[in-house]
Design a protein around this motif. Structure first.
Motif, PDB file in Angstrom:
ATOM      1  N   ASN A 154      -1.904   7.341  -4.083  1.00  0.00           N
ATOM      2  CA  ASN A 154      -2.400   5.973  -3.895  1.00  0.00           C
ATOM      3  C   ASN A 154      -1.762   5.055  -4.942  1.00  0.00           C
ATOM      4  OD1 ASN A 154      -3.880   6.182  -6.329  1.00  0.00           O
ATOM      5  ND2 ASN A 154      -5.714   6.864  -5.255  1.00  0.00           N
ATOM      6  N   ASN A 155      -2.035   3.770  -4.831  1.00  0.00           N
ATOM      7  CA  ASN A 155      -1.437   2.774  -5.726  1.00  0.00           C
ATOM      8  C   ASN A 155      -1.778   3.024  -7.189  1.00  0.00           C
ATOM      9  OD1 ASN A 155      -0.505   1.549  -3.420  1.00  0.00           O
ATOM     10  ND2 ASN A 155      -2.066  -0.056  -3.418  1.00  0.00           N
ATOM     11  N   VAL A 156      -3.001   3.402  -7.463  1.00  0.00           N
ATOM     12  CA  VAL A 156      -3.441   3.617  -8.845  1.00  0.00           C
ATOM     13  C   VAL A 156      -2.672   4.775  -9.464  1.00  0.00           C
ATOM     14  CG1 VAL A 156      -5.417   4.242 -10.298  1.00  0.00           C
ATOM     15  CG2 VAL A 156      -5.722   2.636  -8.406  1.00  0.00           C
ATOM     16  N   TYR A 157      -2.476   5.828  -8.714  1.00  0.00           N
ATOM     17  CA  TYR A 157      -1.746   6.985  -9.225  1.00  0.00           C
ATOM     18  C   TYR A 157      -0.300   6.615  -9.548  1.00  0.00           C
ATOM     19  CZ  TYR A 157      -0.110  11.743  -9.803  1.00  0.00           C
ATOM     20  OH  TYR A 157       0.427  12.884 -10.331  1.00  0.00           O
ATOM     21  N   VAL A 158       0.347   5.905  -8.638  1.00  0.00           N
ATOM     22  CA  VAL A 158       1.733   5.489  -8.869  1.00  0.00           C
ATOM     23  C   VAL A 158       1.820   4.593 -10.095  1.00  0.00           C
ATOM     24  CG1 VAL A 158       3.681   4.179  -7.909  1.00  0.00           C
ATOM     25  CG2 VAL A 158       2.392   5.752  -6.462  1.00  0.00           C
ATOM     26  N   ALA A 159       0.864   3.701 -10.251  1.00  0.00           N
ATOM     27  CA  ALA A 159       0.851   2.814 -11.423  1.00  0.00           C
ATOM     28  C   ALA A 159       0.689   3.617 -12.713  1.00  0.00           C
ATOM     29  CB  ALA A 159      -0.266   1.785 -11.288  1.00  0.00           C
ATOM     30  N   ARG A 160      -0.209   4.600 -12.723  1.00  0.00           N
ATOM     31  CA  ARG A 160      -0.419   5.415 -13.927  1.00  0.00           C
ATOM     32  C   ARG A 160       0.835   6.179 -14.320  1.00  0.00           C
ATOM     33  NH1 ARG A 160      -5.447   8.488 -12.385  1.00  0.00           N
ATOM     34  NH2 ARG A 160      -4.144  10.257 -12.943  1.00  0.00           N
ATOM     35  N   ASP A 213       0.834  -1.196   0.000  1.00  0.00           N
ATOM     36  CA  ASP A 213       0.000   0.000   0.000  1.00  0.00           C
ATOM     37  C   ASP A 213       0.872   1.249   0.000  1.00  0.00           C
ATOM     38  OD1 ASP A 213      -1.994   1.863   0.218  1.00  0.00           O
ATOM     39  OD2 ASP A 213      -2.546   1.322   2.264  1.00  0.00           O
ATOM     40  N   MET A 214       0.797   2.038  -1.081  1.00  0.00           N
ATOM     41  CA  MET A 214       1.593   3.249  -1.199  1.00  0.00           C
ATOM     42  C   MET A 214       1.274   4.247  -0.089  1.00  0.00           C
ATOM     43  SD  MET A 214       3.727   3.242  -3.580  1.00  0.00           S
ATOM     44  CE  MET A 214       4.085   2.043  -4.832  1.00  0.00           C
ATOM     45  N   SER A 268       3.966   5.513 -13.391  1.00  0.00           N
ATOM     46  CA  SER A 268       5.005   4.542 -13.751  1.00  0.00           C
ATOM     47  C   SER A 268       4.795   4.004 -15.159  1.00  0.00           C
ATOM     48  CB  SER A 268       5.010   3.376 -12.754  1.00  0.00           C
ATOM     49  OG  SER A 268       5.297   3.843 -11.464  1.00  0.00           O
ATOM     50  N   MET A 269       3.555   3.713 -15.497  1.00  0.00           N
ATOM     51  CA  MET A 269       3.262   3.209 -16.845  1.00  0.00           C
ATOM     52  C   MET A 269       3.532   4.269 -17.901  1.00  0.00           C
ATOM     53  SD  MET A 269       2.583   0.046 -16.921  1.00  0.00           S
ATOM     54  CE  MET A 269       2.047   0.018 -18.610  1.00  0.00           C
ATOM     55  N   ALA A 308       0.168  10.535 -18.266  1.00  0.00           N
ATOM     56  CA  ALA A 308      -0.525   9.885 -17.145  1.00  0.00           C
ATOM     57  C   ALA A 308      -1.896  10.484 -16.870  1.00  0.00           C
ATOM     58  CB  ALA A 308       0.339   9.972 -15.886  1.00  0.00           C
TER      59      ALA A 308
END
Length: 84
Positions: free
Chosen positions: A54-60, A6-7, A62-63, A36
């Motif tokens: 949050n996790n979704v933001y970090v993933a976006r 969990d970020m 990063s992608m 992003a």
């Protein structure tokens, strides 16, 4: 104990890591924000530890960086000549 990472439990190191990745990829804050689909001001606050994403933001984010790097790799692969 949960295996879920969990970020929100992380310190501002997450933002610093995103900033480092962005810079290593040679991208500006604006370029990553556009890819992003986030506001540059928000990403700046994350990178500087003022907001914890949050996790979704970090993933976006990063992608967005990973896609940029993949595009560069594909470009160089198409330009390479191999001895035959």
């Amino acid at each position: 104990m949960s295996k879920f990472f969990d970020m929100a439990t992380q310190t501002p190191q997450v933002g610093q890591s995103l900033k480092t990745l962005r810079r290593l990829a040679g991208l500006t804050l604006e370029q990553v924000s556009e890819r992003a689909e986030t506001a540059p001001a928000y990403l700046s606050k994350v990178e500087n530890g003022k907001l914890v994403p949050n996790n979704v933001y970090v993933a976006r984010v990063s992608m967005a960086i990973a896609e940029h790097l993949a595009e560069g790799t594909r470009y160089f692969e198409t330009q390479a000549t191999y001895p035959g």
